[in-house]
Design a protein around this motif. Structure first.
Motif, short mmCIF file in Angstrom:
data_model
loop_
_atom_site.label_atom_id
_atom_site.label_comp_id
_atom_site.label_asym_id
_atom_site.label_seq_id
_atom_site.Cartn_x
_atom_site.Cartn_y
_atom_site.Cartn_z
N GLY A 263 -13.43 26.74 -11.00
CA GLY A 263 -13.59 26.09 -9.70
C GLY A 263 -13.65 24.57 -9.82
O GLY A 263 -13.03 23.85 -9.02
N LYS A 264 -14.36 24.08 -10.81
CA LYS A 264 -14.49 22.63 -11.00
C LYS A 264 -13.13 22.02 -11.38
O LYS A 264 -12.78 20.92 -10.92
N ALA A 265 -12.37 22.72 -12.23
CA ALA A 265 -11.06 22.22 -12.63
C ALA A 265 -10.08 22.18 -11.46
O ALA A 265 -9.34 21.21 -11.26
N GLU A 266 -10.09 23.22 -10.64
CA GLU A 266 -9.20 23.25 -9.47
C GLU A 266 -9.60 22.18 -8.46
O GLU A 266 -8.75 21.60 -7.78
N LEU A 267 -10.89 21.92 -8.37
CA LEU A 267 -11.36 20.85 -7.48
C LEU A 267 -10.86 19.50 -7.99
O LEU A 267 -10.45 18.64 -7.20
N GLY A 268 -10.86 19.32 -9.31
CA GLY A 268 -10.35 18.09 -9.88
C GLY A 268 -8.85 17.93 -9.71
O GLY A 268 -8.34 16.81 -9.66
N ARG A 269 -8.15 19.04 -9.59
CA ARG A 269 -6.69 19.01 -9.38
C ARG A 269 -6.33 18.94 -7.89
O ARG A 269 -5.17 19.03 -7.53
N ASN A 271 -7.02 21.18 -5.56
CA ASN A 271 -6.62 22.49 -5.05
C ASN A 271 -7.87 23.15 -4.46
O ASN A 271 -8.47 24.03 -5.07
N PRO A 272 -8.31 22.70 -3.28
CA PRO A 272 -9.59 23.18 -2.74
C PRO A 272 -9.62 24.66 -2.42
O PRO A 272 -10.67 25.29 -2.52
N THR A 273 -8.48 25.23 -2.05
CA THR A 273 -8.47 26.66 -1.71
C THR A 273 -8.79 27.50 -2.94
O THR A 273 -9.64 28.41 -2.89
N GLU A 274 -8.11 27.23 -4.08
CA GLU A 274 -8.38 27.97 -5.31
C GLU A 274 -9.81 27.69 -5.80
O GLU A 274 -10.49 28.61 -6.27
N ALA A 275 -10.25 26.44 -5.69
CA ALA A 275 -11.59 26.08 -6.13
C ALA A 275 -12.64 26.86 -5.34
O ALA A 275 -13.62 27.36 -5.90
N LYS A 310 -10.92 20.72 1.45
CA LYS A 310 -9.97 21.59 2.12
C LYS A 310 -9.73 21.14 3.56
O LYS A 310 -8.58 21.12 4.04
N ALA A 311 -10.81 20.74 4.26
CA ALA A 311 -10.67 20.26 5.64
C ALA A 311 -9.88 18.95 5.69
O ALA A 311 -9.04 18.74 6.57
N ILE A 312 -10.14 18.05 4.72
CA ILE A 312 -9.41 16.77 4.68
C ILE A 312 -7.93 17.01 4.42
O ILE A 312 -7.06 16.40 5.05
N GLU A 313 -7.63 17.93 3.50
CA GLU A 313 -6.23 18.24 3.20
C GLU A 313 -5.53 18.83 4.41
O GLU A 313 -4.37 18.51 4.70
#
Length: 402
Positions: A263-269, A271-275, A310-313
């Motif tokens: 989750g932390k790695a996907e957040l860094g990339r 990718n909020p949905t996967e995170a 995710k909301a910002i994206e």
């Protein structure tokens, strides 16, 4: 007794001596590895335990009227020992050789003693091999543990890159082990693999190498999932329990750390949905455990960040599409250069009148009118060509008839 797979012929221990002579060994012995092996030679302990029937003597014996056969295994039943002999000269319709079970009491004292000496020699050989394998495993596994502990010390000193390399070194040492391991050895290797992969994922996140972190965390998660599938009856899981590994340890510690790192790695990339999916799964594992309140709080903070991102994206994507639509509305529908209105002669041939058209055409009329005159221009050129071709044809015909 007949069965679909084999025919079993048993020689009863009736006191009759079966003429059996020990012939040279047909092939080398076979055995399956056992966790602990014990063998006795004149009541002398060899340090390991060999279970009866777990290996094959592969010794050819003469079974009298049944011909020759190979001792495949032996079993201790009550006060007697039974040898399982695969006959060489007999075949079933399925092509399988029948099995002859010979009790030790039916053999002469000399023959039984020969088999006993052969069995003891094989047990010594098996015990020596297993002790050798255990020594190799212990040495290799110890080196891996030392490398992991050194990496952990480097991590405490904030030497993250060096710590990550140390965990990788520990994993590479484990790759030198053979796949022929006992359940107890497999349990220790599994624990070491999970710990190193999860720690590598943490280090990669600190170094902002998010792709590497995802790869390491997924490797750990894959091993954890395989271990969960062995619960509750698998041999490896039983060995894990014997070493003090509980189901809570597997799920609330190892699995939670893997999901947290993902989750932390996907957040860094970004990718909020996967995170959000990974963090939510991790939260579900520990949310009801009061002893892990700090971990629950940390997960909720990261989960909140994922939802905000995710909301910002989503808002940014909607803004991008809105700008694209506004740009399309401002552009003309057709980029054709306006042409002067065509004219046609009136009846008096004095002047040309413009063709009638709407004073204020709608956008639809504009497009259709433009297309109309495009087709009219083409028709004119086709007409001129047809007239020219007709004129030439008439000229040639007139010249011919003259």
């Amino acid at each position: 007794i007949e069965s679909p797979s084999e025919t079993i012929v048993t020689v009863a221990a009736s006191g009759e001596t079966l003429a059996a002579e020990i012939a040279p060994a047909a092939t080398d012995f076979e055995h399956s590895d056992i966790a602990e092996i014990t063998a006795t030679d004149s009541n002398k302990k060899l340090g390991v335990t060999i279970s009866m029937g777990k290996y094959s003597l592969q010794q050819t014996v003469n079974c009298g009227p049944f011909g020759t056969g190979i001792i495949k295994e032996f079993r201790d039943i009550e006060s007697d020992r039974i040898y399982s002999v695969e006959l060489n000269n007999w075949k079933l319709a399925t092509g399988i050789s029948p099995i002859l079970y010979v009790t030790e009491t039916t053999l002469s004292a000399n023959e039984a003693n020969k088999i006993k000496q052969l069995r003891i020699a094989k047990e010594k050989q098996i015990a020596a091999e297993i002790l050798k394998k255990e020594k190799i495993f212990t040495e290799c596994f110890t080196k891996s543990v030392v490398a992991r502990n050194e990496a952990s010390e480097l991590f405490k000193k904030s030497e993250i890159a060096a710590a990550r390399d140390g965990y990788l070194k520990s994993l590479n040492i484990l790759k030198m082990l053979s796949s022929d391991l006992t359940p107890e050895q497999r349990a220790r290797v599994i624990e070491q693999n999970i710990l190193c992969h999860n720690n590598m994922a943490i280090c990669s996140n600190r170094l902002e190498k998010f792709v590497d972190s995802i790869e390491s965390a997924k490797s750990a998660l894959l091993i954890v999932t395989a271990l969960e599938s062995a619960v509750p009856n698998g041999e490896v899981w039983a060995a894990c329990q014997a070493q003090g590994i509980t189901l809570d340890k597997v799920r609330k510690d190892w699995k939670k750390k893997s999901l947290f790192a993902l989750g932390k790695a996907e957040l860094g990339r970004h990718n909020p949905t996967e995170a959000e999916e990974y963090l939510e799964a991790a939260l579900q594992l520990i949310k009801d455990d009061q002893l892990l309140a700090a971990g629950v709080k940390e997960l909720k903070v990261l989960l909140s960040k994922a939802k905000q991102q995710k909301a910002i994206e989503a808002k940014r994507e909607m803004s991008t599409w809105a700008k694209a639509f506004r740009k399309n509305e401002m552009e003309p529908e057709d980029d054709v250069t306006p042409q002067p209105s065509p004219t046609r002669p009136n009846k008096d041939n004095k002047k040309l009148d413009t063709l009638p058209s709407d004073k204020s055409p709608t956008p639809t009329n504009v497009v259709s009118t433009t297309n109309h005159w495009k087709w009219s221009s083409t028709s004119i050129w086709l007409g001129l060509g047809l007239v020219a071709a007709t004129s030439v044809s008439l000229f040639l015909l007139r010249k011919r008839f003259k």
